[in-house]
Design an enzyme around this catalytic site. Structure first.
Site, PDB file in Angstrom:
ATOM      1  N   SER A   4       0.830  -1.212   0.000  1.00  0.00           N
ATOM      2  CA  SER A   4       0.000   0.000   0.000  1.00  0.00           C
ATOM      3  C   SER A   4       0.862   1.258   0.000  1.00  0.00           C
ATOM      4  CB  SER A   4      -0.896   0.025   1.233  1.00  0.00           C
ATOM      5  OG  SER A   4      -1.712  -1.123   1.283  1.00  0.00           O
TER       6      SER A   4
HETATM    7  N1  SAH Z   1      -0.801  -4.837   4.245  1.00  0.00           N
HETATM    8  C1  SAH Z   1      -0.148  -5.090   2.984  1.00  0.00           C
HETATM    9  C2  SAH Z   1      -1.032  -4.666   1.832  1.00  0.00           C
HETATM   10  C3  SAH Z   1      -1.067  -5.724   0.806  1.00  0.00           C
HETATM   11  S1  SAH Z   1      -2.316  -5.569  -0.434  1.00  0.00           S
HETATM   12  C4  SAH Z   1       1.226  -4.432   2.918  1.00  0.00           C
HETATM   13  O1  SAH Z   1       1.582  -3.669   3.823  1.00  0.00           O
HETATM   14  O2  SAH Z   1       1.989  -4.704   1.983  1.00  0.00           O
HETATM   15  C5  SAH Z   1      -3.589  -6.614   0.184  1.00  0.00           C
HETATM   16  C6  SAH Z   1      -3.217  -8.046   0.513  1.00  0.00           C
HETATM   17  O3  SAH Z   1      -4.422  -8.685   0.957  1.00  0.00           O
HETATM   18  C7  SAH Z   1      -2.711  -8.876  -0.664  1.00  0.00           C
HETATM   19  O4  SAH Z   1      -1.466  -9.449  -0.318  1.00  0.00           O
HETATM   20  C8  SAH Z   1      -3.792  -9.946  -0.846  1.00  0.00           C
HETATM   21  O5  SAH Z   1      -3.276 -11.200  -1.287  1.00  0.00           O
HETATM   22  C9  SAH Z   1      -4.375 -10.035   0.545  1.00  0.00           C
HETATM   23  N2  SAH Z   1      -5.745 -10.583   0.650  1.00  0.00           N
HETATM   24  C10 SAH Z   1      -6.805 -10.366  -0.173  1.00  0.00           C
HETATM   25  N3  SAH Z   1      -7.887 -11.041   0.261  1.00  0.00           N
HETATM   26  C11 SAH Z   1      -7.507 -11.703   1.394  1.00  0.00           C
HETATM   27  C12 SAH Z   1      -8.159 -12.594   2.299  1.00  0.00           C
HETATM   28  N4  SAH Z   1      -9.439 -12.962   2.157  1.00  0.00           N
HETATM   29  N5  SAH Z   1      -7.450 -13.075   3.342  1.00  0.00           N
HETATM   30  C13 SAH Z   1      -6.137 -12.741   3.523  1.00  0.00           C
HETATM   31  N6  SAH Z   1      -5.463 -11.920   2.698  1.00  0.00           N
HETATM   32  C14 SAH Z   1      -6.132 -11.410   1.650  1.00  0.00           C
END
Ligand code: SAH
Length: 219
Positions: free
Chosen positions: A68
């Site tokens: 993000s």
């Molecule tokens: N907090 C992360 C943001 C990553 S983007 C950071 O600091 O880098 C969002 C993430 O959510 C992705 O890696 C995606 O694979 C994950 N995601 C999406 N749906 C999900 C679910 N149902 N359970 C767990 N993770 C999920």
């Protein structure tokens, strides 16, 4: 190829500039700003992004996912109003950067990722070594972590199609959940607080753009 992790004066200087930018964009919580100032964001990215890791932008982290924007991380962290030792459940570990920010602020982090490739990433050694109380799980965030519930705070870092009922159930009374709720083209940032009578108080904030929260695990 072995990668060297160096946090140089140049990186530290760029990080300071990023903190100033976040402050100018309205982030006021010094605990959040101190955490961002302390964490080498470039460790969480491909080494190709080394020089631009402190720009306020998202980057690819593999598996069609992104880390993000720093502003988004700071905004969500500020809304959570983290206190030391609070149990925080994060949905969407991704690069683990947000997990590190929460851990640096003193939270006991439990984070779930549904993409096996991201869950397995070896570069996460930094977080595992530094914040050894943080726990990481491969699973579906819609299910939460019933074994470890209840949580003081819950943070969803992907675009939620609806408010996941199992996550609300795993929130402590008086606790709050920060969730980007889908409104079609973008997501509205909401903070939901569980009141003593069981009702949910809803506060609405800025609009953001996240990758989707998907059901099930992806191997
Ligand atoms: N907090 C992360 C943001 C990553 S983007 C950071 O600091 O880098 C969002 C993430 O959510 C992705 O890696 C995606 O694979 C994950 N995601 C999406 N749906 C999900 C679910 N149902 N359970 C767990 N993770 C999920």
């Amino acid at each position: 190829m072995k990668r060297e992790y160096v946090d140089s004066y140049q990186h530290k200087g760029l990080r300071k500039q990023l903190v100033d930018l976040l402050r100018s964009k309205g982030i006021t919580d010094n605990h959040v700003l101190d955490a961002i100032n302390a964490i080498p964001r470039h460790f969480f990215l491909d080494s190709a992004f080394d020089k631009i890791a402190y720009e306020n932008r998202a980057f690819d982290i593999g598996a069609d996912q992104t880390i993000s924007h720093p502003y988004t991380v700071a905004y969500q962290s500020q809304l959570l109003q983290i206190k030391k030792m609070e149990k925080v459940l994060e949905i969407g570990t991704g690069s683990m950067y947000q997990s590190a920010v929460l851990a640096e602020m003193g939270a006991r982090v439990f984070s779930i990722e549904r993409q096996k490739q991201l869950f397995d990433e070896k570069s996460k050694f930094y977080v595992r070594a530094k914040y050894f109380s943080a726990k990481f799980f491969y699973g579906d965030g819609f299910e939460g972590l019933p074994t470890y519930a209840p949580f003081d705070k819950i943070l969803i870092t992907a675009a939620a199609p609806f408010i996941p009922p199992k996550l609300l159930a795993q929130l402590k009374t008086g606790g709050s959940m920060v969730i980007p709720l889908d409104e079609g083209t973008e997501q509205r940032m909401l903070r939901l607080t569980k009141m003593a009578d069981g009702s949910i108080q809803e506060e609405s904030f800025e609009a953001f753009s996240f990758v989707p929260m998907l059901t099930g695990k992806n191997s």
